[in-house]
Design a protein around this motif. Structure first.
Motif, PDB file in Angstrom:
ATOM      1  N   ASP A  34      40.109  25.826  -3.762  1.00 26.17           N
ATOM      2  CA  ASP A  34      40.724  25.281  -2.543  1.00 26.17           C
ATOM      3  C   ASP A  34      40.178  23.891  -2.239  1.00 26.17           C
ATOM      4  N   LEU A  88      42.460  20.586  -2.053  1.00 26.73           N
ATOM      5  CA  LEU A  88      42.662  19.936  -0.764  1.00 26.73           C
ATOM      6  C   LEU A  88      41.877  18.633  -0.574  1.00 26.73           C
ATOM      7  N   THR A 125      38.957  16.837   2.358  1.00 24.27           N
ATOM      8  CA  THR A 125      39.421  17.750   3.400  1.00 24.27           C
ATOM      9  C   THR A 125      38.389  17.889   4.507  1.00 24.27           C
ATOM     10  N   LYS A 126      38.791  18.598   5.550  1.00 29.73           N
ATOM     11  CA  LYS A 126      37.940  18.800   6.719  1.00 29.73           C
ATOM     12  C   LYS A 126      37.582  20.273   6.851  1.00 29.73           C
ATOM     13  N   ASP A 186      40.550  22.382   8.018  1.00 27.50           N
ATOM     14  CA  ASP A 186      41.528  22.781   7.004  1.00 27.50           C
ATOM     15  C   ASP A 186      41.039  24.000   6.224  1.00 27.50           C
ATOM     16  N   GLU A 211      41.117  27.219   8.371  1.00 29.66           N
ATOM     17  CA  GLU A 211      42.446  27.833   8.390  1.00 29.66           C
ATOM     18  C   GLU A 211      42.746  28.535   7.069  1.00 29.66           C
ATOM     19  N   ARG A 212      42.471  27.874   5.954  1.00 29.63           N
ATOM     20  CA  ARG A 212      42.754  28.424   4.629  1.00 29.63           C
ATOM     21  C   ARG A 212      41.950  29.696   4.370  1.00 29.63           C
TER      22      ARG A 212
END
Length: 156
Positions: free
Chosen positions: A13, A17, A20-21, A24, A27-28
């Motif tokens: 992931d 991504l 990314t933060k 993010d 949520e994932r």
């Protein structure tokens, strides 16, 4: 370092991504908070991620190799670097040579015609370590050298 199946999936992931933060990934990964994401990253994936100059989460070259099913000790690495980082790569000793300090790197850069501040050099070297291009050797004073042979390093 052997990763669990969940850690491998989460590493994939990050690779997908990046940059990314925490939000993010929160949520994932269906986590309750960014702090929970940070704790997971530090406990399970610390060797496989870093934060870029904007504090966004990025995968290390080793992480990308693991996700791709490759040997993380591959012989060629492409790194995206700024001007000072590129110049530092030119003046750092090779992987089989004695490493040099931040101050020695500063002097070498100045001999090459640049005039950076010591903090800029330190930051550039640490960024290159995060990107897998430079190895930090811990002694009384941290020293640095290339992590792989110059011909196996592609600078973009």
């Amino acid at each position: 370092m052997t990763l669990s199946e969940q850690a491998q999936d989460r590493l994939a992931d990050i690779v997908e991504l990046q940059p990314t933060k925490n939000a993010d990934l929160q949520e994932r990964w269906d986590m309750d908070s960014g702090s929970e994401v940070h704790s997971y990253l530090e406990s399970e994936l610390k060797a496989y991620y870093y934060r870029n100059e904007d504090s966004l989460i990025c995968a290390t070259p080793e992480a990308e190799a693991v996700v791709a099913g490759e040997d993380p000790d591959f012989t060629e690495r492409t790194v995206d670097v700024g001007d000072l980082e590129a110049a530092a790569l030119d003046v750092l000793p090779g992987p089989d040579d004695d490493p040099q300090s931040v101050v020695a790197t500063l002097h070498a850069l100045r001999e090459a015609g640049l005039d950076p501040e010591v903090d800029e050099v330190r930051s550039a070297l640490h960024g290159l370590v995060d990107k897998g291009a430079v190895e930090r050797i811990r002694t009384t004073v941290p020293t640095f050298r290339l992590a792989l042979d110059r011909e196996n390093l592609v600078v973009s």
